[in-house]
Design a protein around this motif. Structure first.
Motif, mmCIF file in Angstrom:
data_model
loop_
_atom_site.group_PDB
_atom_site.id
_atom_site.type_symbol
_atom_site.label_atom_id
_atom_site.label_comp_id
_atom_site.label_asym_id
_atom_site.label_seq_id
_atom_site.Cartn_x
_atom_site.Cartn_y
_atom_site.Cartn_z
ATOM 1 N N ASN A 12 -1.444 8.090 -5.924
ATOM 2 C CA ASN A 12 -0.854 6.804 -5.549
ATOM 3 C C ASN A 12 0.171 6.342 -6.586
ATOM 4 O OD1 ASN A 12 -2.591 6.239 -7.681
ATOM 5 N ND2 ASN A 12 -3.249 4.266 -6.836
ATOM 6 N N ASN A 15 -4.503 0.806 -1.945
ATOM 7 C CA ASN A 15 -4.785 1.227 -0.575
ATOM 8 C C ASN A 15 -5.168 0.042 0.302
ATOM 9 O OD1 ASN A 15 -4.421 4.082 -0.943
ATOM 10 N ND2 ASN A 15 -6.353 4.106 -2.074
ATOM 11 N N GLN A 16 -5.221 -1.135 -0.295
ATOM 12 C CA GLN A 16 -5.683 -2.333 0.413
ATOM 13 C C GLN A 16 -4.549 -3.352 0.506
ATOM 14 O OE1 GLN A 16 -9.121 -4.127 -1.380
ATOM 15 N NE2 GLN A 16 -9.063 -5.934 -0.079
ATOM 16 N N THR A 56 0.815 -1.211 0.000
ATOM 17 C CA THR A 56 0.000 0.000 0.000
ATOM 18 C C THR A 56 0.850 1.263 0.000
ATOM 19 O OG1 THR A 56 -0.092 0.012 2.413
ATOM 20 C CG2 THR A 56 -1.846 -1.182 1.254
ATOM 21 N N VAL A 57 0.179 2.364 -0.311
ATOM 22 C CA VAL A 57 0.818 3.676 -0.226
ATOM 23 C C VAL A 57 1.322 3.907 1.193
ATOM 24 C CG1 VAL A 57 0.408 6.155 -0.378
ATOM 25 C CG2 VAL A 57 -0.601 4.627 -2.090
ATOM 26 N N ALA A 58 0.502 3.532 2.162
ATOM 27 C CA ALA A 58 0.870 3.756 3.561
ATOM 28 C C ALA A 58 2.131 2.997 3.937
ATOM 29 C CB ALA A 58 -0.288 3.346 4.471
#
Length: 576
Positions: free
Chosen positions: A538, A159-160, A105-107
């Motif tokens: 993203n 994002n997942q 993910t981006v995070a």
């Protein structure tokens, strides 16, 4: 005389006045007659560390170089065939990984970058350059690597957790993967790092796939992507074709490669042969040699035209080096690099070997296509990089790349044959570097600056390539270029996500941290300045540009020059 040849000659004549007279830059574009000021030296006793200039202007000059020192070129410590610190492994802290192996993910990438930044007060300009290089390489290998072994210029991160990044089609993926091959080979020459050698092997498999999908040896696609990962509109946008595996997997590929694609690939294979190939497994060596042979023979078998699988010339693939004994600017330099690669590392097929040797003699000995005597020709291929007709930073970068690798091949041949450098060739091909950098000296192009300094850092090569009347100017350019190049590397952010906003032209070169992350910064307009108007996307951009500049700097030992270490000791040292 046939119609096509007559048309070429007419165009050559029409361009003569531009290439002969306009190639000379205006006086204001030349380097000053005195040495440029240096960045201030750091004060190790300072309690608050370094003071950083956050503007887009150069750091304030505290002092000029001693009078007369600009008449001598910088005495660099090593050349490209003697790595800066042979066998030294990367000596940095382990890279942070996401907590879960299936987290792309981006995070996850932002957390990893934050871990690095936290060690340096959140300032990306204080991160040691080698640690930054290792982090950016780790990021591209985790998030931008395709199943077939290519590094996608741009990866769309999910994002997942549990979902892999999407790697869409792009316009020039194979081009910059060729540059990445050089970067990894330069890194291997410096570090002898086994993981780097493994990644070179993976990348070679990816480069082979660009040719496999076209169904024609030596014919490269610009980009390849899984059809399952891209929208139909991407196929329409790029005019993509389809390639299918026997197991049912389907790929889309974009054709129509340009001269720049083959130029970067040829430079990549040249670096591979010089610095890394002997250390690869035998089967990988054999496959890479076949790829290089196919690339060279594709160009020669099609009469210096890059063609698609249908045999038709591509839109920007004309590499005709000579018309009626007159060298064609830009074409001549790139064509020579491709032929020199084949001549120095010849195929086993005797017919192909003979064809390459014939063309090598034709371009270098008979016509020296890349250079024309100023007193004998109005068209001077060596000056094309200083000409306003050149398409900006992109073409000037490609010219530097072709000339640099051509000169590096000559240096390697001289070393292997235990003979002096061919001073005539070094001068003639070196003039492409000189004229291109006369136009680009203030562009803050770190990779071009390092190619120039790396080639001219040895006093013998400096005197071979640069006329006496130009040596003061060039010495000043080299000094300023090294300072600017390191400053650019400091200003590369760990955050390579594109942001919503707009780029606007300015009247002066900008630092990289006020520009939108590019898929290859050194070919972009240096005067662009980015204004953010929205949120970060993203889309993660691979840092091939940073790796190429950083490892070339290390290869030539440029990071250990006094003009560079003054004020940059904090980021040039490696972490213990």
């Amino acid at each position: 005389m046939n119609i096509k040849l007559a048309a070429r000659l007419w165009l050559v004549a029409l361009a003569a006045c531009w290439l002969g007279w306009l190639a000379v830059p205006k006086a204001s574009a030349q380097a000053p007659s005195v040495a440029p000021p240096l960045l201030p030296a750091s004060d190790p006793s300072s309690s608050d560390g370094f003071n950083f200039d956050t503007s887009t202007e150069s750091a304030p000059p505290p002092e000029p170089m001693p009078p007369g020192s600009i008449a001598e070129p910088p005495r660099l410590i090593s050349g490209p065939l003697q790595p800066a610190i042979p066998g030294q492994p990367a000596n940095i802290a382990p890279q942070p990984l996401p907590t879960r192996e299936d987290d792309f993910t981006v995070a996850s990438l932002r957390r990893a970058a934050g871990t690095v930044l936290a060690r340096y007060g959140g300032d990306y300009r204080r991160v040691p350059l080698e640690e930054k290089a290792e982090f950016l390489e780790w990021a591209m290998w985790r998030y931008n690597l395709s199943p077939e072994g290519q590094i996608a210029n741009v990866a769309e991160l999910p994002n997942q957790i549990g979902v892999r990044p999407t790697l869409p089609l792009d316009s020039d993926t194979s081009t910059w993967n060729g540059t990445l091959l050089s970067a990894l080979c330069w890194k291997y020459a410096v570090t002898r790092d086994p993981q780097t050698l493994e990644r070179i092997a993976v990348l070679l498999r990816g480069l082979a796939f660009y040719s496999e999908v076209t169904g024609k040896a030596g014919c490269y696609a610009r980009s390849v992507a899984s059809i399952d990962q891209i929208a139909d509109k991407s196929l329409e946008k790029f005019g993509a074709h389809e390639y299918s595996f026997p197991d049912g997997r389907r790929w889309a590929w974009v054709g129509d490669p340009a001269r720049g694609t083959y130029n970067q690939l040829a430079g990549g294979f040249a670096s591979l042969m010089m610095y890394a190939a002997p250390s690869l497994p035998v089967e990988v060596q054999t496959g890479s040699r076949r790829q290089a042979d196919d690339l060279v023979m594709h160009v020669l078998d099609n009469n210096y035209h890059i063609t698609g699988p249908d045999g038709r010339p591509t839109t920007y693939g004309d590499l005709t080096p000579i018309v009626s004994t007159v060298g064609i600017p830009f074409n001549a330099q790139v064509a020579y690099l491709i032929v020199a690669l084949g001549e120095q590392y010849p195929p086993s097929d005797t017919g192909q070997k003979g064809s390459i040797e014939h063309q090598f003699y034709f371009l270098r000995a008979k016509h020296h296509a890349y250079y024309a005597d100023p007193w004998k020709s109005l068209i001077r291929p060596q000056r094309v990089g200083a000409n306003p007709l050149v398409k900006g930073a992109n073409d000037r970068f490609h010219l530097m790349w072709a000339a640099y690798h051509s000169l590096a091949l000559e240096m390697e041949r001289a070393r292997l044959d235990n003979r002096p450098l061919d001073s005539v060739f070094m001068y003639r091909m070196g003039q492409t570097l000189f004229w291109t950098m006369r136009k680009s000296a203030t562009d803050r192009n770190a990779l071009c600056n390092f190619m120039y300094a790396g080639m001219l850092g040895d006093p013998t090569r400096f005197e071979m390539i640069i006329d006496k009347s130009d040596r003061a100017e060039v010495s000043a350019q080299l000094t300023r270029g090294l300072v600017d190049g390191v400053e650019q590397l400091r200003r590369f952010s760990l955050d390579r996500f594109r942001v919503e906003g707009q780029s606007q032209l300015t009247d002066s070169p900008q630092w990289v941290d006020v520009q939108q992350p590019d898929d290859f910064h050194w070919k972009a307009d240096p005067t662009l300045r980015f204004t953010r108007s929205g949120a970060a996307t993203n889309k993660h951009v691979a840092a091939i540009d940073y790796l190429a500049a950083y490892w070339l700097m290390r290869l030539h030992g440029l990071d250990r020059q006094p003009v560079v270490t003054r004020g940059n000791a904090e980021v040039l040292g490696t972490r213990q």
